[in-house]
Design an enzyme around this catalytic site. Structure first.
Site, PDB file in Angstrom:
ATOM      1  N   ASP A  86       8.519  -3.374  16.056  1.00 39.06           N
ATOM      2  CA  ASP A  86       8.515  -2.134  16.814  1.00 39.06           C
ATOM      3  C   ASP A  86       8.707  -2.482  18.279  1.00 39.06           C
ATOM      4  O   ASP A  86       8.471  -3.628  18.683  1.00 39.06           O
ATOM      5  CB  ASP A  86       7.177  -1.403  16.614  1.00 39.06           C
ATOM      6  CG  ASP A  86       7.226  -0.459  15.422  1.00 39.06           C
ATOM      7  OD1 ASP A  86       8.303   0.076  15.131  1.00 39.06           O
ATOM      8  OD2 ASP A  86       6.159  -0.261  14.796  1.00 39.06           O
TER       9      ASP A  86
ATOM     10  N   GLU B 231      21.124  10.342   8.043  1.00 40.65           N
ATOM     11  CA  GLU B 231      21.003   8.881   7.916  1.00 40.65           C
ATOM     12  C   GLU B 231      21.273   8.440   6.473  1.00 40.65           C
ATOM     13  O   GLU B 231      20.724   9.008   5.532  1.00 40.65           O
ATOM     14  CB  GLU B 231      19.589   8.415   8.299  1.00 40.65           C
ATOM     15  CG  GLU B 231      19.319   8.504   9.771  1.00 40.65           C
ATOM     16  CD  GLU B 231      18.082   7.692  10.167  1.00 40.65           C
ATOM     17  OE1 GLU B 231      17.755   7.714  11.360  1.00 40.65           O
ATOM     18  OE2 GLU B 231      17.444   7.060   9.293  1.00 40.65           O
TER      19      GLU B 231
ATOM     20  N   ARG C  28      17.434  10.973   5.351  1.00 44.49           N
ATOM     21  CA  ARG C  28      16.716  11.940   6.173  1.00 44.49           C
ATOM     22  C   ARG C  28      17.658  12.579   7.181  1.00 44.49           C
ATOM     23  O   ARG C  28      18.769  12.097   7.407  1.00 44.49           O
ATOM     24  CB  ARG C  28      15.525  11.293   6.888  1.00 44.49           C
ATOM     25  CG  ARG C  28      15.896  10.058   7.682  1.00 44.49           C
ATOM     26  CD  ARG C  28      14.641   9.425   8.284  1.00 44.49           C
ATOM     27  NE  ARG C  28      15.013   8.466   9.320  1.00 44.49           N
ATOM     28  CZ  ARG C  28      14.173   7.942  10.197  1.00 44.49           C
ATOM     29  NH1 ARG C  28      12.899   8.280  10.172  1.00 44.49           N
ATOM     30  NH2 ARG C  28      14.598   7.089  11.090  1.00 44.49           N
TER      31      ARG C  28
ATOM     32  N   ARG D 136      -3.751  10.245   2.361  1.00 44.27           N
ATOM     33  CA  ARG D 136      -4.870  10.686   3.205  1.00 44.27           C
ATOM     34  C   ARG D 136      -5.545  11.877   2.548  1.00 44.27           C
ATOM     35  O   ARG D 136      -4.878  12.840   2.202  1.00 44.27           O
ATOM     36  CB  ARG D 136      -4.361  11.097   4.574  1.00 44.27           C
ATOM     37  CG  ARG D 136      -3.660   9.976   5.306  1.00 44.27           C
ATOM     38  CD  ARG D 136      -3.052  10.529   6.584  1.00 44.27           C
ATOM     39  NE  ARG D 136      -2.312   9.471   7.268  1.00 44.27           N
ATOM     40  CZ  ARG D 136      -1.561   9.671   8.341  1.00 44.27           C
ATOM     41  NH1 ARG D 136      -1.467  10.882   8.861  1.00 44.27           N
ATOM     42  NH2 ARG D 136      -0.927   8.676   8.899  1.00 44.27           N
TER      43      ARG D 136
ATOM     44  N   ARG E 176      19.399  -4.706   5.862  1.00 41.39           N
ATOM     45  CA  ARG E 176      19.868  -3.363   5.546  1.00 41.39           C
ATOM     46  C   ARG E 176      20.356  -2.729   6.838  1.00 41.39           C
ATOM     47  O   ARG E 176      19.869  -3.033   7.910  1.00 41.39           O
ATOM     48  CB  ARG E 176      18.738  -2.500   4.972  1.00 41.39           C
ATOM     49  CG  ARG E 176      18.524  -2.715   3.489  1.00 41.39           C
ATOM     50  CD  ARG E 176      17.596  -1.666   2.911  1.00 41.39           C
ATOM     51  NE  ARG E 176      16.277  -1.684   3.507  1.00 41.39           N
ATOM     52  CZ  ARG E 176      15.702  -0.630   4.087  1.00 41.39           C
ATOM     53  NH1 ARG E 176      16.332   0.527   4.188  1.00 41.39           N
ATOM     54  NH2 ARG E 176      14.499  -0.729   4.592  1.00 41.39           N
TER      55      ARG E 176
ATOM     56  N   TYR F 241      11.236  -7.420  11.531  1.00 39.36           N
ATOM     57  CA  TYR F 241      11.238  -6.068  12.067  1.00 39.36           C
ATOM     58  C   TYR F 241      10.150  -5.983  13.130  1.00 39.36           C
ATOM     59  O   TYR F 241       8.984  -6.261  12.864  1.00 39.36           O
ATOM     60  CB  TYR F 241      10.985  -5.003  10.985  1.00 39.36           C
ATOM     61  CG  TYR F 241      10.932  -3.639  11.640  1.00 39.36           C
ATOM     62  CD1 TYR F 241      12.103  -2.948  11.924  1.00 39.36           C
ATOM     63  CD2 TYR F 241       9.731  -3.095  12.068  1.00 39.36           C
ATOM     64  CE1 TYR F 241      12.079  -1.742  12.592  1.00 39.36           C
ATOM     65  CE2 TYR F 241       9.698  -1.888  12.744  1.00 39.36           C
ATOM     66  CZ  TYR F 241      10.878  -1.221  13.004  1.00 39.36           C
ATOM     67  OH  TYR F 241      10.845  -0.031  13.693  1.00 39.36           O
TER      68      TYR F 241
ATOM     69  N   ARG G  94       0.855  -1.182   0.000  1.00 41.37           N
ATOM     70  CA  ARG G  94       0.000   0.000   0.000  1.00 41.37           C
ATOM     71  C   ARG G  94       0.891   1.233   0.000  1.00 41.37           C
ATOM     72  O   ARG G  94       2.003   1.213   0.478  1.00 41.37           O
ATOM     73  CB  ARG G  94      -0.836   0.059   1.294  1.00 41.37           C
ATOM     74  CG  ARG G  94      -1.812  -1.061   1.446  1.00 41.37           C
ATOM     75  CD  ARG G  94      -2.538  -1.018   2.816  1.00 41.37           C
ATOM     76  NE  ARG G  94      -1.831  -0.281   3.853  1.00 41.37           N
ATOM     77  CZ  ARG G  94      -2.319   0.787   4.461  1.00 41.37           C
ATOM     78  NH1 ARG G  94      -3.483   1.299   4.113  1.00 41.37           N
ATOM     79  NH2 ARG G  94      -1.636   1.384   5.425  1.00 41.37           N
TER      80      ARG G  94
HETATM   81  P1  FDA Z   1      17.674  -5.386  20.224  1.00 39.89           P
HETATM   82  O1  FDA Z   1      18.431  -5.385  18.946  1.00 39.89           O
HETATM   83  O2  FDA Z   1      17.250  -4.087  20.782  1.00 39.89           O
HETATM   84  O3  FDA Z   1      18.536  -6.124  21.332  1.00 39.89           O
HETATM   85  C1  FDA Z   1      19.294  -7.277  21.079  1.00 39.89           C
HETATM   86  C2  FDA Z   1      20.530  -7.225  21.939  1.00 39.89           C
HETATM   87  O4  FDA Z   1      21.195  -8.488  21.860  1.00 39.89           O
HETATM   88  C3  FDA Z   1      21.547  -6.190  21.516  1.00 39.89           C
HETATM   89  O5  FDA Z   1      21.823  -5.328  22.604  1.00 39.89           O
HETATM   90  C4  FDA Z   1      22.775  -7.003  21.120  1.00 39.89           C
HETATM   91  O6  FDA Z   1      23.987  -6.380  21.475  1.00 39.89           O
HETATM   92  C5  FDA Z   1      22.574  -8.269  21.932  1.00 39.89           C
HETATM   93  N1  FDA Z   1      23.267  -9.439  21.372  1.00 39.89           N
HETATM   94  C6  FDA Z   1      23.139  -9.951  20.119  1.00 39.89           C
HETATM   95  N2  FDA Z   1      23.931 -11.019  19.980  1.00 39.89           N
HETATM   96  C7  FDA Z   1      24.585 -11.211  21.166  1.00 39.89           C
HETATM   97  C8  FDA Z   1      25.553 -12.145  21.634  1.00 39.89           C
HETATM   98  N3  FDA Z   1      26.038 -13.113  20.845  1.00 39.89           N
HETATM   99  N4  FDA Z   1      25.981 -12.041  22.905  1.00 39.89           N
HETATM  100  C9  FDA Z   1      25.542 -11.050  23.713  1.00 39.89           C
HETATM  101  N5  FDA Z   1      24.609 -10.141  23.309  1.00 39.89           N
HETATM  102  C10 FDA Z   1      24.160 -10.211  22.052  1.00 39.89           C
HETATM  103  N6  FDA Z   1      10.608   0.717  17.264  1.00 39.89           N
HETATM  104  C11 FDA Z   1       9.573   1.541  17.596  1.00 39.89           C
HETATM  105  O7  FDA Z   1       8.652   1.109  18.275  1.00 39.89           O
HETATM  106  N7  FDA Z   1       9.591   2.847  17.192  1.00 39.89           N
HETATM  107  C12 FDA Z   1      10.606   3.377  16.460  1.00 39.89           C
HETATM  108  O8  FDA Z   1      10.576   4.562  16.110  1.00 39.89           O
HETATM  109  C13 FDA Z   1      11.696   2.521  16.104  1.00 39.89           C
HETATM  110  N8  FDA Z   1      12.732   2.987  15.374  1.00 39.89           N
HETATM  111  C14 FDA Z   1      13.724   2.145  14.954  1.00 39.89           C
HETATM  112  C15 FDA Z   1      14.744   2.617  14.136  1.00 39.89           C
HETATM  113  C16 FDA Z   1      15.739   1.754  13.687  1.00 39.89           C
HETATM  114  C17 FDA Z   1      16.842   2.282  12.800  1.00 39.89           C
HETATM  115  C18 FDA Z   1      15.697   0.393  14.055  1.00 39.89           C
HETATM  116  C19 FDA Z   1      16.727  -0.578  13.546  1.00 39.89           C
HETATM  117  C20 FDA Z   1      14.696  -0.081  14.886  1.00 39.89           C
HETATM  118  C21 FDA Z   1      13.692   0.793  15.341  1.00 39.89           C
HETATM  119  N9  FDA Z   1      12.683   0.345  16.186  1.00 39.89           N
HETATM  120  C22 FDA Z   1      11.656   1.191  16.534  1.00 39.89           C
HETATM  121  C23 FDA Z   1      12.651  -1.068  16.649  1.00 39.89           C
HETATM  122  C24 FDA Z   1      13.331  -1.299  17.995  1.00 39.89           C
HETATM  123  O9  FDA Z   1      14.693  -0.974  17.903  1.00 39.89           O
HETATM  124  C25 FDA Z   1      13.138  -2.784  18.350  1.00 39.89           C
HETATM  125  O10 FDA Z   1      11.773  -3.021  18.577  1.00 39.89           O
HETATM  126  C26 FDA Z   1      13.881  -3.237  19.558  1.00 39.89           C
HETATM  127  O11 FDA Z   1      15.228  -2.934  19.439  1.00 39.89           O
HETATM  128  C27 FDA Z   1      13.695  -4.740  19.698  1.00 39.89           C
HETATM  129  O12 FDA Z   1      14.320  -5.206  20.842  1.00 39.89           O
HETATM  130  P2  FDA Z   1      15.082  -6.597  20.842  1.00 39.89           P
HETATM  131  O13 FDA Z   1      15.378  -6.858  22.263  1.00 39.89           O
HETATM  132  O14 FDA Z   1      14.334  -7.596  20.073  1.00 39.89           O
HETATM  133  O15 FDA Z   1      16.428  -6.351  19.999  1.00 39.89           O
END
Ligand code: FDA
Length: 391
Positions: free
Chosen positions: A364, A314, A289, A180, A258, A362, A176
Site C-alpha cells: 500500500d 475494471e 467492479r 463482521r 496480475r 504488494y 481469512r
Molecule cells: P510505483 O509502481 O508507483 O512506481 C515505480 C515507478 O518506476 C513507475 O513510475 C515506473 O514507470 C518506474 N520505472 C520502472 N522501471 C523503470 C525503468 N527501467 N526506468 C525508469 N523508470 C522505471 N495503495 C494504497 O495505499 N491504497 C490503494 O487504494 C491502492 N490501490 C491500488 C490499486 C492498484 C490497481 C494497484 C496496482 C496498487 C494500488 N495501491 C494502493 C498501491 C500503490 O500503487 C503503491 O503503494 C505505490 O504505487 C508504490 O509505489 P512504488 O514507488 O513502489 O511503485
C-alpha cells in the site's frame, strides 16, 4: 556532465520519498528517472478534461495508515479530506453493504438477525468443510463463511480475478474471510484515512519540488540508445524501484503478476451508481467492479460538470509481457525465482532495490513510503552522512 550524488530509478512514492529525504536532509543532488511521461508511479491521477473529475489512472487509490511516522511525513506535502472508503457489492439484481457484515447477512437471508443469531447461522453453514483439510480455495472459503455467502460474494468475483475456477485455486490464497457481526461497513480501520485535498499528482509533485531534485521523464534506465545504465552504474549509488527481474535481464525467469484493464467512459448522467466502488459479484458480468470517481471527492461537487460522470470498468487478468504489473501472483515458482534475484541483488554493487516492483511485494502507499523512510534512515543516511558501506 556532472554526475548526481544519487540516482533514483522510478518516481513512485518509494522513489520520491528517498529522493526528497536525501535532497532535503543531506543536501544531495538527486536525479530521478521515470520511463513514463509523468511522475508519481501508480498513484498518478489527472482530471478528466471534459468533466473536471480527478481520475486515478492506475486504479482507485485510497490513502490510509496507522503509522504515525508516515502520517507526520506525508502531511508535510498535502492535507487530506475526510473521505472514508466504503464498498458495495452487486449480486443478482441487488446491491449489498460490504465487506460482509450484519447488514449484508440480514439483507441476503431476508431476516433480521441479532449478532449472536448471525454468528450461529454462519458457523452452521461453515461446518460443511474443515478449514485445516480444505483441498482448494472453494472448500476453504466455505469452511470459513458457508456455502451461501461463498457462492454469492466470493465465487464469481474470485473466478474473474484469477481467470480460474476456485476449485482449481490453492486454499493458501486466502487465510481469512472476515465477517463482521456488526453494521460497520468501513473498508479500512486505520487511525488516519482520507484523500489528498488537491489530488495525488499535486502531492507527488510537491515531494519532487526541491532545487536538488531533477526528475527526468520518458527515460528508461535500460534504454540502450541513451545509455543511462552505463552512464551511472558503478559510479553513483542507485536506488532502483523498477521490476527486479527486469534489472537482471530476466535471467532467472519472469516473475508473474496480475494486471487490471481499466475501461474509462464519460456517461451522461449526474450520478451513475451513488457511490465510488461497486463490486460485480455475478460471474456472467465480465468486469470485477465499477468505479465512479466523482464520489471520491464530494466536497468538489461545484467544480464537476453537472449531468456527466466518469466511470471505469475494471477487468482482471494475468499480465503478459508489456502489461502493467499490478498484483504479484507469488506462486511457489515465483518465490524460488525471487530468492535467486535477491541473492543477485546482494552482489550488485552500489544498488539498493526498493518499492513494490523492486521487492515483488504488494505494498500500500503508506507501506511504500514507510519502507522508503526506513531505507533512508538505515542505509542511505549512514552511507552519505557517516561513510558507512552501502548494503
Ligand atoms: P510505483 O509502481 O508507483 O512506481 C515505480 C515507478 O518506476 C513507475 O513510475 C515506473 O514507470 C518506474 N520505472 C520502472 N522501471 C523503470 C525503468 N527501467 N526506468 C525508469 N523508470 C522505471 N495503495 C494504497 O495505499 N491504497 C490503494 O487504494 C491502492 N490501490 C491500488 C490499486 C492498484 C490497481 C494497484 C496496482 C496498487 C494500488 N495501491 C494502493 C498501491 C500503490 O500503487 C503503491 O503503494 C505505490 O504505487 C508504490 O509505489 P512504488 O514507488 O513502489 O511503485
Amino acid at each position: 556532465p556532472d554526475l548526481p550524488d544519487l540516482l533514483v530509478v522510478g518516481s513512485g512514492f518509494f522513489g520520491l520519498t528517498v529522493a526528497e529525504r536525501c535532497a532535503s536532509e543531506l543536501d544531495l543532488k538527486v536525479l530521478v528517472l521515470d520511463r513514463r511521461h509523468h511522475l508519481g508511479g501508480n498513484a498518478y491521477s489527472e482530471k478528466e478534461p471534459t468533466t473536471g473529475i480527478e481520475v486515478h489512472k492506475y486504479g482507485a487509490h485510497l490513502f490510509h495508515t496507522s503509522n504515525q511516522k508516515v502520517w507526520d511525513y506525508v502531511t508535510r506535502f498535502t492535507t487530506f479530506t475526510g473521505y472514508q472508503h466504503r464498498v458495495f457489492a452487486r449480486y443478482q439484481g441487488q446491491v449489498y453493504s460490504f465487506p460482509m457484515n450484519l447488514g449484508l447477512i440480514n439483507q441476503f437471508f431476508g431476516k433480521a438477525h441479532t449478532p449472536e443469531e448471525a454468528r450461529e447461522l454462519i458457523a452452521k453453514q461453515a461446518s460443511e468443510f474443515d478449514t485445516e483439510t480444505a483441498a482448494n480455495l472453494e472448500e476453504k472459503a466455505i469452511s470459513l463463511i458457508g456455502r451461501p455467502l461463498y457462492e454469492a460474494f466470493v465465487k464469481g468475483y474470485t473466478a474473474k480475478q484469477w481467470q480460474t475456477d476456485p476449485t482449481e485455486l490453492s486454499p493458501d490464497i486466502i487465510t481469512r474471510l472476515p465477517v463482521r457481526y456488526t453494521y460497520d461497513n468501513r473498508y479500512f480501520n486505520d487511525t488516519y484515512e482520507g484523500l489528498p485535498t488537491d489530488g495525488y499528482t499535486a502531492w507527488l509533485t510537491r515531494m519532487a519540488d526541491h532545487p536538488n531534485i531533477e526528475v527526468r521523464l520518458e527515460t528508461d534506465f535500460f534504454d540502450q540508445s541513451n545509455g543511462v545504465a552505463e552512464q551511472f552504474k558503478g559510479k553513483v549509488p542507485i536506488v532502483y524501484t523498477g521490476p527486479i527481474d527486469e534489472y537482471f535481464g530476466n535471467s532467472e525467469g519472469r516473475l508473474s503478476w496480475r494486471t487490471v484493464d481499466l475501461e474509462q467512459s464519460v456517461v451522461d448522467v449526474d450520478d451513475f451508481q451513488g457511490t465510488s466502488v461497486v463490486n460485480a459479484n455475478d460471474e456472467d458480468l465480465p468486469y470485477t467492479r465499477i468505479l465512479e470517481f466523482k464520489h471520491f471527492h464530494p466536497e468538489r461537487v461545484k467544480t464537476h460538470l453537472p449531468g456527466k460522470t466518469v466511470i471505469v470498468h475494471e477487468y482482471s487478468r494475468f499480465a503478459e509481457e508489456g502489461d502493467e504489473p499490478y498484483y504479484p501472483i507469488n506462486t511457489a515458482e515465483d518465490r524460488e525465482k525471487l530468492l535467486k534475484y535477491r541473492e543477485l541483488a546482494k552482489l550488485e554493487p552500489m544498488v539498493l532495490f526498493g518499492g513494490r516492483l523492486g521487492t515483488y511485494k504488494y505494498l500500500d502507499m503508506h507501506m511504500a513510503i514507510g519502507s522508503a523512510l526506513s531505507m533512508y534512515e538505515n542505509k542511505l543516511r549512514p552511507h552519505f552522512a557517516d561513510g558507512a558501506e552501502l548494503k
